[in-house]
Design a protein around this motif. Sequence first.
Motif, PDB file in Angstrom:
ATOM      1  N   ASP A 127       0.850  -1.195   0.000  1.00 38.95           N
ATOM      2  CA  ASP A 127       0.000   0.000   0.000  1.00 38.95           C
ATOM      3  C   ASP A 127       0.882   1.239   0.000  1.00 38.95           C
ATOM      4  O   ASP A 127       1.629   1.482   0.955  1.00 38.95           O
ATOM      5  CB  ASP A 127      -0.890  -0.034   1.257  1.00 38.95           C
ATOM      6  N   MET A 128       0.786   2.031  -1.061  1.00 40.68           N
ATOM      7  CA  MET A 128       1.619   3.231  -1.209  1.00 40.68           C
ATOM      8  C   MET A 128       0.805   4.503  -1.002  1.00 40.68           C
ATOM      9  O   MET A 128       1.234   5.580  -1.407  1.00 40.68           O
ATOM     10  CB  MET A 128       2.232   3.252  -2.620  1.00 40.68           C
ATOM     11  N   THR A 129      -0.365   4.412  -0.389  1.00 43.35           N
ATOM     12  CA  THR A 129      -1.234   5.599  -0.318  1.00 43.35           C
ATOM     13  C   THR A 129      -0.992   6.445   0.929  1.00 43.35           C
ATOM     14  O   THR A 129      -1.479   7.572   1.006  1.00 43.35           O
ATOM     15  CB  THR A 129      -2.734   5.213  -0.373  1.00 43.35           C
ATOM     16  N   GLY A 130      -0.256   5.924   1.898  1.00 47.11           N
ATOM     17  CA  GLY A 130       0.006   6.712   3.109  1.00 47.11           C
ATOM     18  C   GLY A 130       1.456   7.168   3.168  1.00 47.11           C
ATOM     19  O   GLY A 130       2.227   6.919   2.250  1.00 47.11           O
ATOM     20  N   PRO A 131       1.844   7.855   4.249  1.00 48.56           N
ATOM     21  CA  PRO A 131       3.214   8.341   4.386  1.00 48.56           C
ATOM     22  C   PRO A 131       4.236   7.196   4.462  1.00 48.56           C
ATOM     23  O   PRO A 131       5.356   7.341   3.968  1.00 48.56           O
ATOM     24  CB  PRO A 131       3.192   9.135   5.694  1.00 48.56           C
TER      25      PRO A 131
END
Length: 340
Positions: A188-192
Amino acid sequence: MKTKVFNIKEIDEEGLKHIEESARVIRSGGLVAFPTETVYGLGADALNSRAVEKIYIAKDRPSDNPLIVHIADMEDLRRIASLKQKDIAVLAKNFWPGPLTMVLPKKATVPSVTTGGLDTVAVRMPKNEVALELIRKAGCPIAAPSANLSGRPSPTRGEHVVEDLFGRVDIIISGDDCQIGIESTVLDMTGPTPIILRPGIVTPEQIEDVIGKKINIDQANLLEHNDGENQFTARSPGMKYTHYAPRAEMIIVKGDKADVEQEIKKIAEREVGCGRKVGLIELGNKTHEEAAHDFFARLRDLDDEGVDLILASALDQEDSVGFALMNRMLKAAGYNIIRV
Ligand code: TXA
Ligand code: MG
């Protein structure tokens, strides 16, 4: 439905003709199963919601379980996802084509059936020439879950796909056996901070090396005691369903090597004594990579042999491949684990 099966071992003149026909079927909204380096996928035009709906029906898959979109070049990626984070390009450069899936903010071009209603899209570029040529010739990104009936072990050989999907899809491309044998790492690359949602052959350490920072592992979803249902809100919706289940009951035995061997022998003798047919999954001299390559095929073979009970020894999870394979074993066993 009439299903055509194309055997494509290499992309010669005939292979190319078959790929072109398959690409036309994808473009006109049909379903094509194809090989990748991880497991076989069941593909449809990712941007055509009618076509994608057919995937869920063919597989009997719950419609809130989002699909992975397969691309052949970075241009495809820009069409479907927002690429603001610089690590995305770095990861793509290092791991694509290959068994890493990135979950990214989706663009409006991707219909919501493809992403199970989420505003993110999972994307990967497979390392298989037949798959890449199919995507290029189709001219659209291809949404593809594993090409098994929902709940069955993932297919790693063309014959597994024929077994599950013949009569349910337009074309099955039967190519080489999948080199890796378990599904891609989902990140998952959607958060910091990137989070591993599904462990695979691409390891957290490899990812950390490439981006130069620590990442997280979605422990809540990957722990041994998780019973696979209702216990948590799944970040990766696919992780909440019982998966990969062989028809047989499966038990994993965990502990010191000698104790495990003794316990497996004891259970096997008892069960055979009761007239049940018992199958074993053993590591033997195999590396974890080799065991991963064989795992799903072995589950299917044991089912074909009419085994009632499968006994497997737990893997050492210190190394990441062991961790990824143990995750698949636990799901196959419905988290049925005995500690000795
Ligand atoms: O190696 C693979 O990944 C294979 C080959 C065919 O590429 N595909 C595959 O697809 O394993 P599937 O559908 O069996 O598994 C996709 C996984 C599921 O756990 C799903 O929930 C997760 O990826 N996923 C897909 N889109 C997601 C999203 N937007 N957010 C979080 N998880 C997502
Ligand atoms: Mg699957």
